[in-house]
Design a protein around this motif. Structure first.
Motif, PDB file in Angstrom:
ATOM      1  N   LEU A 566      -1.334  -2.270  18.436  1.00 43.61           N
ATOM      2  CA  LEU A 566      -2.513  -2.645  17.651  1.00 43.61           C
ATOM      3  C   LEU A 566      -2.268  -2.401  16.154  1.00 43.61           C
ATOM      4  O   LEU A 566      -2.657  -3.223  15.305  1.00 43.61           O
ATOM      5  CB  LEU A 566      -3.736  -1.863  18.128  1.00 43.61           C
ATOM      6  N   CYS A 567      -1.611  -1.298  15.841  1.00 51.56           N
ATOM      7  CA  CYS A 567      -1.290  -0.992  14.434  1.00 51.56           C
ATOM      8  C   CYS A 567      -0.355  -2.051  13.852  1.00 51.56           C
ATOM      9  O   CYS A 567      -0.537  -2.501  12.714  1.00 51.56           O
ATOM     10  CB  CYS A 567      -0.652   0.391  14.317  1.00 51.56           C
ATOM     11  N   HIS A 568       0.631  -2.455  14.645  1.00 53.70           N
ATOM     12  CA  HIS A 568       1.536  -3.507  14.183  1.00 53.70           C
ATOM     13  C   HIS A 568       0.774  -4.822  13.966  1.00 53.70           C
ATOM     14  O   HIS A 568       1.022  -5.536  12.985  1.00 53.70           O
ATOM     15  CB  HIS A 568       2.669  -3.711  15.196  1.00 53.70           C
ATOM     16  N   THR A 592      -6.318  -0.764   1.957  1.00 55.98           N
ATOM     17  CA  THR A 592      -6.921   0.203   2.884  1.00 55.98           C
ATOM     18  C   THR A 592      -6.504  -0.100   4.318  1.00 55.98           C
ATOM     19  O   THR A 592      -6.130   0.813   5.078  1.00 55.98           O
ATOM     20  CB  THR A 592      -8.453   0.156   2.763  1.00 55.98           C
ATOM     21  N   LEU A 593      -6.573  -1.364   4.714  1.00 58.03           N
ATOM     22  CA  LEU A 593      -6.202  -1.746   6.071  1.00 58.03           C
ATOM     23  C   LEU A 593      -4.747  -1.428   6.353  1.00 58.03           C
ATOM     24  O   LEU A 593      -4.402  -0.873   7.415  1.00 58.03           O
ATOM     25  CB  LEU A 593      -6.468  -3.242   6.262  1.00 58.03           C
ATOM     26  N   PHE A 594      -3.881  -1.784   5.414  1.00 61.61           N
ATOM     27  CA  PHE A 594      -2.459  -1.490   5.603  1.00 61.61           C
ATOM     28  C   PHE A 594      -2.218   0.014   5.668  1.00 61.61           C
ATOM     29  O   PHE A 594      -1.502   0.506   6.547  1.00 61.61           O
ATOM     30  CB  PHE A 594      -1.637  -2.099   4.479  1.00 61.61           C
ATOM     31  N   GLY A 595      -2.801   0.756   4.716  1.00 64.39           N
ATOM     32  CA  GLY A 595      -2.549   2.193   4.643  1.00 64.39           C
ATOM     33  C   GLY A 595      -2.977   2.933   5.897  1.00 64.39           C
ATOM     34  O   GLY A 595      -2.217   3.742   6.455  1.00 64.39           O
ATOM     35  N   VAL A 596      -4.185   2.650   6.411  1.00 63.26           N
ATOM     36  CA  VAL A 596      -4.700   3.364   7.591  1.00 63.26           C
ATOM     37  C   VAL A 596      -3.945   2.941   8.843  1.00 63.26           C
ATOM     38  O   VAL A 596      -3.539   3.783   9.659  1.00 63.26           O
ATOM     39  CB  VAL A 596      -6.219   3.107   7.745  1.00 63.26           C
ATOM     40  N   SER A 597      -3.740   1.635   9.045  1.00 58.17           N
ATOM     41  CA  SER A 597      -3.058   1.162  10.259  1.00 58.17           C
ATOM     42  C   SER A 597      -1.608   1.620  10.308  1.00 58.17           C
ATOM     43  O   SER A 597      -1.100   2.014  11.366  1.00 58.17           O
ATOM     44  CB  SER A 597      -3.140  -0.362  10.348  1.00 58.17           C
ATOM     45  N   PHE A 598      -0.916   1.596   9.175  1.00 56.53           N
ATOM     46  CA  PHE A 598       0.478   2.030   9.172  1.00 56.53           C
ATOM     47  C   PHE A 598       0.580   3.536   9.395  1.00 56.53           C
ATOM     48  O   PHE A 598       1.492   4.022  10.067  1.00 56.53           O
ATOM     49  CB  PHE A 598       1.141   1.652   7.840  1.00 56.53           C
ATOM     50  N   THR A 599      -0.377   4.284   8.844  1.00 60.47           N
ATOM     51  CA  THR A 599      -0.400   5.737   9.078  1.00 60.47           C
ATOM     52  C   THR A 599      -0.630   6.040  10.547  1.00 60.47           C
ATOM     53  O   THR A 599       0.022   6.929  11.122  1.00 60.47           O
ATOM     54  CB  THR A 599      -1.499   6.381   8.223  1.00 60.47           C
ATOM     55  N   GLY A 685       2.787   7.524  -0.684  1.00 59.29           N
ATOM     56  CA  GLY A 685       3.537   8.779  -0.582  1.00 59.29           C
ATOM     57  C   GLY A 685       3.228   9.536   0.687  1.00 59.29           C
ATOM     58  O   GLY A 685       4.125  10.133   1.311  1.00 59.29           O
ATOM     59  N   TYR A 686       1.975   9.522   1.105  1.00 55.10           N
ATOM     60  CA  TYR A 686       1.585  10.216   2.336  1.00 55.10           C
ATOM     61  C   TYR A 686       2.247   9.569   3.543  1.00 55.10           C
ATOM     62  O   TYR A 686       2.737  10.269   4.450  1.00 55.10           O
ATOM     63  CB  TYR A 686       0.065  10.195   2.483  1.00 55.10           C
ATOM     64  N   ILE A 687       2.288   8.230   3.580  1.00 58.12           N
ATOM     65  CA  ILE A 687       2.979   7.533   4.673  1.00 58.12           C
ATOM     66  C   ILE A 687       4.455   7.913   4.684  1.00 58.12           C
ATOM     67  O   ILE A 687       5.051   8.133   5.750  1.00 58.12           O
ATOM     68  CB  ILE A 687       2.812   6.012   4.533  1.00 58.12           C
ATOM     69  N   ALA A 688       5.040   8.009   3.489  1.00 55.54           N
ATOM     70  CA  ALA A 688       6.463   8.359   3.391  1.00 55.54           C
ATOM     71  C   ALA A 688       6.726   9.765   3.929  1.00 55.54           C
ATOM     72  O   ALA A 688       7.744  10.010   4.590  1.00 55.54           O
ATOM     73  CB  ALA A 688       6.917   8.245   1.947  1.00 55.54           C
ATOM     74  N   ILE A 689       5.818  10.718   3.667  1.00 56.82           N
ATOM     75  CA  ILE A 689       5.983  12.093   4.169  1.00 56.82           C
ATOM     76  C   ILE A 689       5.958  12.104   5.699  1.00 56.82           C
ATOM     77  O   ILE A 689       6.806  12.737   6.350  1.00 56.82           O
ATOM     78  CB  ILE A 689       4.888  13.005   3.591  1.00 56.82           C
ATOM     79  N   LEU A 690       4.978  11.393   6.290  1.00 62.11           N
ATOM     80  CA  LEU A 690       4.909  11.320   7.758  1.00 62.11           C
ATOM     81  C   LEU A 690       6.165  10.674   8.324  1.00 62.11           C
ATOM     82  O   LEU A 690       6.704  11.120   9.344  1.00 62.11           O
ATOM     83  CB  LEU A 690       3.674  10.528   8.179  1.00 62.11           C
ATOM     84  N   ALA A 691       6.622   9.596   7.682  1.00 64.53           N
ATOM     85  CA  ALA A 691       7.821   8.913   8.155  1.00 64.53           C
ATOM     86  C   ALA A 691       9.044   9.817   8.077  1.00 64.53           C
ATOM     87  O   ALA A 691       9.913   9.783   8.961  1.00 64.53           O
ATOM     88  CB  ALA A 691       8.044   7.645   7.338  1.00 64.53           C
ATOM     89  N   PHE A 692       9.102  10.644   7.034  1.00 61.99           N
ATOM     90  CA  PHE A 692      10.243  11.564   6.894  1.00 61.99           C
ATOM     91  C   PHE A 692      10.233  12.629   8.000  1.00 61.99           C
ATOM     92  O   PHE A 692      11.272  12.938   8.583  1.00 61.99           O
ATOM     93  CB  PHE A 692      10.205  12.220   5.521  1.00 61.99           C
ATOM     94  N   ILE A 693       9.055  13.168   8.316  1.00 64.73           N
ATOM     95  CA  ILE A 693       8.945  14.161   9.401  1.00 64.73           C
ATOM     96  C   ILE A 693       9.339  13.520  10.725  1.00 64.73           C
ATOM     97  O   ILE A 693      10.077  14.107  11.537  1.00 64.73           O
ATOM     98  CB  ILE A 693       7.518  14.726   9.468  1.00 64.73           C
ATOM     99  N   CYS A 694       8.846  12.312  10.941  1.00 71.54           N
ATOM    100  CA  CYS A 694       9.188  11.579  12.160  1.00 71.54           C
ATOM    101  C   CYS A 694      10.692  11.341  12.242  1.00 71.54           C
ATOM    102  O   CYS A 694      11.305  11.454  13.305  1.00 71.54           O
ATOM    103  CB  CYS A 694       8.417  10.264  12.169  1.00 71.54           C
ATOM    104  N   PHE A 695      11.291  11.011  11.087  1.00 70.55           N
ATOM    105  CA  PHE A 695      12.733  10.783  11.029  1.00 70.55           C
ATOM    106  C   PHE A 695      13.502  12.054  11.411  1.00 70.55           C
ATOM    107  O   PHE A 695      14.482  12.000  12.170  1.00 70.55           O
ATOM    108  CB  PHE A 695      13.106  10.328   9.624  1.00 70.55           C
TER     109      PHE A 695
END
Length: 856
Positions: A566-568, A592-599, A685-695
């Motif tokens: 759904l996020c994709h 807003t839609l991109f930021g929340v769904s991608f997060t 930046g917040y999305i990038a932090i989550l992506a880095f932790i996931c990485f």
């Protein structure tokens, strides 16, 4: 004998200055022969000598010698001499006939009749003809007169033969009408520009209650009407409008001045007065106003704003302040040098010079400040003439006086007028013998110009010459235009809404641009977005139909997969908000839609990375920490909630809005202004932090079982995300125009495709192409195999550690029993290692598979 000649000369001069003209030649003020004669009309005297209306049709004697106008005649003479002494008219000499109009239309008309009389005719007659194309008058062109009232009357007569008349001071707006005055030209702007500037000055100064004084002639009435229109346009109210008689010969002028001054005193609130008068009007008006202690702000027209005569009025500072407009000034240094050598000028054909010399001799002991008034007063009556030596001495002593009275603007205008005619004659004489009097007709000069006219789209650029009639044509630059011929400057387009190419005749509306639905790049990006949505739907169908298989279960179950898909879907759909005409709603929705769904997508993948790491971790401490950390619902809601808060604060305090970008020269860009770069950067930046932790988590689990482990692919997906968005920053910062949204769409598609492909496509490949390993038995076999290898590694590590400890113990044995003891110890260690392996293998095989399966 010499004394007798001097007495006869003096007698003739006295007679000439005291009697009206007896012959037409007596009427000429100054003359000089030449191949081509130019006429001149100057108001050298202020009025006629008669105090009463004329009783006989004869030209009366003029009185009231004006120094400033006398200098204007000298300027014409000097300019003609400059041309004769130059190479402009090689072999052709210009002559002149200058007449004194005495500030009277009647006298000016008499001089005009002589201009129009047939050349080289002893009867001095003007022939009547139906066609004057081949008619040859005495003069080829006329310069003057100074006053618009006289100029209009003269011009109507000269129109009969289309004889060029060049005005140097006549500024009445009506003279610009080529229908009524086709042969009139001038070297000064019309009153329209001056009056518009006056009204603007008054409005900007905050004066809205003013008075106006004008003359009762065409000049004054036209100026008054134009000023009223401009005043109304600038919200300026007129308290009173007063009119003075146009000529000094009118006996009521003194009475009217007193009445006007009394009106000014009564209108105490009027502190600003606009004055469209001649110099002699202002002189009398100010003298009387000083006596009555009137102190006001006076707005001066170009007729008297720089008149030296006004500045010599006693106590003139008591009149108040004077703000005036004047003509453009030029370099008149050569004229000043001419005045220094005035006594060398031949005077046999210049009656004005003789008259000036007489008045100058009569005022020998008068100070320079009072000299002009002294000459004016003495010119009211007959004066005796003195010897030539005294005249020459006075000329030499009074040179500075003449220089001070020269009005630079008017002198420059006269020079321009003479040189304009000079260049016109030069063009006509290039293919003709102008030493012959019938080489060309006067009307041909109107067709001749120093420079070719500049076409629309061009402007005049003055050359090094000071003559404004000689110029070069220069193309209008970008965003400028000209829509008439010979425009002095190009007009500026409104840069916010219009533009113009170089050499344009009009402004064009800027085209409004944005990333349109019809744009080829936008269509390509939409196709890629739709293709991504199709992939999402296909993956969802595949996973739904294979719900109970190990691959789907190992992906976190259908609910987690549905959330990620759904996020994709929302990420692909959000790209459509970047295309089309920007609106406030789309600007706020797209980020807003991109930021929340991608997060939310990254948060779900983060929980999967934690789960994989927890399922295959054999380190008790790490496993205990991961169990404490692994709370899927809490992680997803917390991570996504923080992004929701960021976006909410962004929308409340600095929401994105539609911006009209007019900085480009030819187009208007409609774009979304992000509102706050800090908020936009915080979201990414917040999305990038989550992506880095996931990485990091995914990288730790990259060596787990391949067929069911997606950690390796999650790692690769996060790498694609980082590469895309790190590239995005410099490109987004340097891109300008309608394709800025396309940059962000491309990055969104790359990162979305990267994560979608790396997360789901390998599993779809196993589900569709490798169904034999997507079974429970194959899955258990893989778990047993992986567990056995993991435990063997641990057992080997323990055995190695025991071996090392035993080795340390053996070193403490005595050397005497070394060989026997070493052999025994070796056997015991081998037995212990085998027992440990069997024990560990048994315990793991009993407990580990069940725990791992349930965990996965």
């Amino acid at each position: 004998m010499a004394l007798l000649i001097i007495l006869i000369t003096c007698f003739m001069i006295i007679l000439a200055t005291s009697q009206p003209c007896q012959t037409p030649d007596d009427f000429v003020a100054a003359t000089s022969p030449g191949h081509i004669i130019i006429g001149g009309l100057f108001a050298i005297h202020e009025k006629m000598s008669s105090e009463d209306y004329p009783r006989r049709p004869q030209i009366q004697k003029c009185v009231g010698f004006e120094i400033s106008v006398f200098l204007q005649t000298l300027a014409m003479i000097h300019s003609i001499e400059m041309i004769n002494n130059s190479t402009l008219l090689s072999g052709v000499k210009l002559g002149y006939e200058i007449y004194d109009t005495c500030t009277e239309v009647t006298v000016a008309m008499a001089a005009t009749l002589r201009f129009l009389s047939k050349f080289n005719c002893s009867k001095e007659t003007v022939e009547f003809k139906c066609d004057y194309s081949s008619y040859m008058p005495r003069v080829k062109a006329v310069i003057g007169s100074g006053y618009s009232e006289i100029t209009m009357a003269v011009s109507r007569m000269l129109n009969l033969q289309l004889m060029p008349q060049v005005g140097y001071e006549s500024t009445a707006e009506i003279l610009s009408d080529k229908i009524r005055f086709p042969s009139f030209l001038r070297t000064v702007p019309s009153d329209f520009h001056q009056i518009k500037a006056m009204a603007h000055l008054i409005q900007k100064s905050g004066w809205n209650w003013i008075g106006i004084i004008t003359t009762d002639d065409d000049y004054g009435r036209l100026a008054l009407n134009t000023f009223i229109i401009q005043a109304e346009a600038n919200n300026v109210c007129i308290a009173f409008k007063e009119v003075l008689p146009a000529f000094l010969s009118d006996n009521t002028i003194e009475v009217r001045i007193n009445q006007i001054l009394e009106k000014i005193i009564l209108e105490a609130q009027v502190n600003v007065i606009v004055v469209f008068l001649r110099q002699f009007h202002v002189f009398d008006l100010f003298n009387k106003a000083i006596e009555m202690n009137i102190n006001k702000m006076w707005i001066a027209s170009d007729n008297w704003s720089t008149a030296t005569k006004i500045t010599t009025i006693p106590n003139v500072k008591n009149i108040g302040k004077v703000v005036g407009f004047t003509f453009r000034r030029g370099n008149i240094s050569s004229f000043h040098s001419f005045l220094q050598n005035l006594h060398l000028l031949p005077g046999d054909s210049n009656k004005l010079l003789h008259e000036y010399a007489m008045h100058l001799s009569a005022c020998t002991y008068v100070k320079d400040t009072d000299l002009s008034q002294c000459i004016f007063n003495h010119s009211q009556r007959t004066l005796a003439y003195k010897a030539n030596t005294a005249i020459e001495r006075n000329f030499f002593m009074r040179n500075d006086f003449l220089r001070d009275y020269a009005e630079p603007g008017l002198i420059h205008s006269i020079q321009l007028a003479v040189f304009a005619l000079g260049y016109a004659i030069r063009d006509l004489c290039q293919a003709r013998d102008c030493q012959k009097p019938n080489a060309f007709q006067p009307w041909e000069q109107i067709q001749s110009k120093c420079s070719k006219e500049c076409s629309p789209g061009q402007m005049k650029k003055t050359t090094r010459s000071q003559h404004i009639c000689c110029y070069e044509c220069e193309n209008c630059p970008e965003n400028h235009y000209s829509n008439q011929t010979d425009m002095p400057h190009c007009l500026l387009c409104n840069n916010e809404t219009h533009w113009a190419p170089a050499r344009s005749t009009m402004c064009f509306e800027k085209e409004v641009e944005y990333l349109n639905w019809n744009d080829s790049l936008a269509i390509l990006l939409l196709i890629l977005s739709l293709l991504g949505i199709i992939f999402v739907l296909v993956v969802g169908i595949i996973f739904t139909r294979n719900l109970n298989t190990p691959v789907v279960k190992s992906s976190g179950g259908l609910r987690i997969c549905y959330v990620i898909l759904l996020c994709h879907f929302l990420n692909f759909a959000s790209t459509s908000f970047f295309i089309g005409e920007p609106q406030d709603f789309t600007c706020k929705t797209r980020q807003t839609l991109f930021g929340v769904s991608f997060t939310l997508c990254i948060s779900c993948i983060l929980t999967k990375s934690l789960k994989i790491l927890l399922a295959f971790s054999f380190d008790p401490k790490l496993q205990k920490f991961l169990k404490f950390l692994y709370k899927p619902i809490l992680i997803i809601f917390t991570c996504t909630g923080i992004q929701v808060v960021i976006c909410t604060l962004w929308l409340i305090f600095a929401a994105p809005v539609v911006e009209v970008n007019v900085s480009l020269p030819r187009v208007i860009i409609l774009e979304c202004e992000e509102g706050s770069i800090v908020a936009f950067g915080s979201m990414l930046g917040y999305i990038a932090i989550l992506a880095f932790i996931c990485f990091i988590f995914a990288f730790k689990g990259r060596k787990l079982p391949e067929n069911y482990n997606e950690a390796k692919f999650i790692t690769f997906g996060m790498l694609i995300y980082f590469i895309a968005w790190i590239t995005f920053i410099p490109i987004y910062a340097t891109t300008f125009g309608k394709y800025v949204p396309a940059v962000e769409i491309i990055v969104i598609l790359i990162s979305n495709y990267g994560i979608l492909c790396c997360t789901f496509f390998p599993k779809c490949y196993v589900i569709i192409c490798k169904q034999d390993i997507n079974t429970k038995s194959a899955f258990l076999k893989m778990i047993y195999s992986y567990s056995f290898h993991s435990v063997s590694s641990i057992a080997m590590s323990h055995a190695s550690l025991d071996f090392m400890n035993g080795n340390v113990t053996m070193t403490n044995l005595s050397s005497s029993g070394k060989s026997a003891t070493w052999q025994k110890s070796k056997d015991l260690q081998a037995q212990a290692f085998a027992h440990t392996c069997r024990e560990n293998t048994t315990s793991v095989s009993k407990t580990l598979p069940r725990k791992r399966i349930s965990s996965i």
